[in-house]
Design an enzyme around this catalytic site. Structure first.
Site, PDB file in Angstrom:
ATOM      1  N   SER A 145       0.860  -1.250   0.025  1.00 62.83           N
ATOM      2  CA  SER A 145      -0.033  -0.040  -0.184  1.00 62.83           C
ATOM      3  C   SER A 145       0.911   1.368  -0.053  1.00 62.83           C
ATOM      4  CB  SER A 145      -1.031  -0.076   1.383  1.00 62.83           C
ATOM      5  OG  SER A 145      -1.550   1.331   1.259  1.00 62.83           O
ATOM      6  N   TYR A 158      -2.148  -0.423  10.365  1.00 67.20           N
ATOM      7  CA  TYR A 158      -2.063  -0.826   8.743  1.00 67.20           C
ATOM      8  C   TYR A 158      -0.804  -0.462   8.301  1.00 67.20           C
ATOM      9  CZ  TYR A 158      -3.747  -1.287   4.144  1.00 67.20           C
ATOM     10  OH  TYR A 158      -3.969  -1.846   3.039  1.00 67.20           O
TER      11      TYR A 158
END
Length: 262
Positions: A145, A158
Site C-alpha cells: 500500500s 495498517y
C-alpha cells in the site's frame, strides 16, 4: 498460442476478497492454475472456483488463517501435492482497524500485524522454501500500500504493517535473487474495492473526498491491481526485484496521507 503463465501454479491469500478474486481471475486468464485461501467457509468459494474452471484452469480453495504459521505451511504443502509447487506467490490477506494511535487496543494492533505482516511472511517463506527445495524459480508479489510511506492517522497499525511488508520484500528479494526468485510489491493508493471499498461503502462521503484528492481524479479498480500483479509475475519480467510498483494515482506526490484519511 501458449499463455505466458501456462504450467505455473499461483497461490493467493485473502483470495475471496475483491482484490484476491480479481488476481485469481487475471492469473488464471493468463494460464496459471490457482490455489486460493481465506477464512470463509468453502461454500463462499464455489462461484469463483467455477469461474476459474471455466477458463480451463485447475483451482482449489483452502480455509486457512494466515496468522497461523503451521496452517500456512500445511496449505503450501497441500497445494504442492495437488496442483504442483506454487511458483507465483501473492500474499494478499489483510485487515484494517479504523482507530487512532491512542485508541487502538493491544489486541487489535497485534491481530493486524499478525495478518498483514506476519501472515504475508509465513506464506512467502513457506513457498520460497518449496521453490528452493525443488530448484524452481518463481515470483513473489506482496500486495502492499502507499500507506507504507504516508501517514494515515486513523490507520496506524495498517501503515506500520505495510511499512514492514516493504522491508520484508526487499530482504527476501536480496536473498532469493540468485535463485531466480524475484520479489516485489504492488502498492495501490485508494482502491474502490476490498478494505478501502468497505470503508467507502460505510462512509460514502469519503469516496468522493478520496477521488478528489487523487491527482488523476480516479479511484483504482480491483482489476487494475490484478493487472499489475500479473505484470510482476510475467516470466519475461526478469530484472525487476526488490522494487515497489507504486500505483497511487500521484497521491504520494502531493500530500501526506494524514491530510486525506480514507
Amino acid at each position: 498460442m501458449a499463455k505466458e503463465l501456462s504450467g505455473q501454479v499461483a497461490i493467493i491469500s485473502g483470495g475471496l476478497g475483491d482484490i484476491g478474486r480479481a488476481i485469481a481471475r487475471e492469473l488464471a486468464g493468463r494460464g496459471a492454475d490457482i490455489a486460493i485461501g481465506d477464512i470463509l467457509e468453502p461454500d463462499a468459494a464455489t462461484s469463483l472456483l467455477a469461474e476459474l474452471n471455466a477458463l480451463g484452469r485447475l483451482a482449489r480453495y483452502d480455509l486457512v488463517d494466515v496468522a497461523d504459521a503451521a496452517a500456512v505451511e500445511a496449505w503450501a504443502r497441500s497445494v504442492e501435492a495437488d496442483l504442483g509447487v506454487a511458483s507465483l506467490i501473492v500474499p494478499n490477506a489483510a485487515i484494517v482497524t479504523l482507530k487512532r494511535i491512542t485508541d487502538i487496543s493491544a489486541e487489535e494492533w497485534n491481530r493486524e500485524l499478525q495478518i498483514n505482516l506476519n501472515g504475508a511472511f509465513y506464506l512467502a517463506q513457506a513457498c520460497a522454501r518449496l521453490l528452493l527445495e525443488h530448484g524452481i524459480g518463481g515470483r513473489i508479489v506482496f500486495v502492499g500500500s502507499w500507506a507504507a510511506q504516508s501517514v494515515h492517522s486513523d490507520l496506524p497499525a495498517y501503515c506500520v504493517a505495510k511499512a514492514g511488508l516493504r522491508m520484508l520484500s526487499r530482504c527476501m528479494a536480496f536473498e532469493l535473487a540468485p535463485k531466480d526468485i524475484l520479489v516485489n510489491e504492488v502498492a495501490p493508493g485508494y482502491v474502490n474495492a476490498g478494505l478501502s471499498g468497505r470503508i467507502f461503502d460505510a462512509h460514502p462521503e469519503r469516496r468522493e473526498t478520496a477521488a478528489r484528492a487523487v491527482p488523476v481524479r480516479a479511484l483504482i479498480r480491483a482489476e487494475e491491481v490484478a493487472g499489475q500483479v500479473a505484470h510482476l509475475c510475467d516470466p519475461e519480467n526478469r530484472h525487476m526485484t526488490g522494487s515497489v510498483l507504486l500505483m497511487d494515482g500521484g497521491l504520494s506526490l502531493v500530500s501526506p496521507g494524514a491530510a486525506h484519511d480514507c
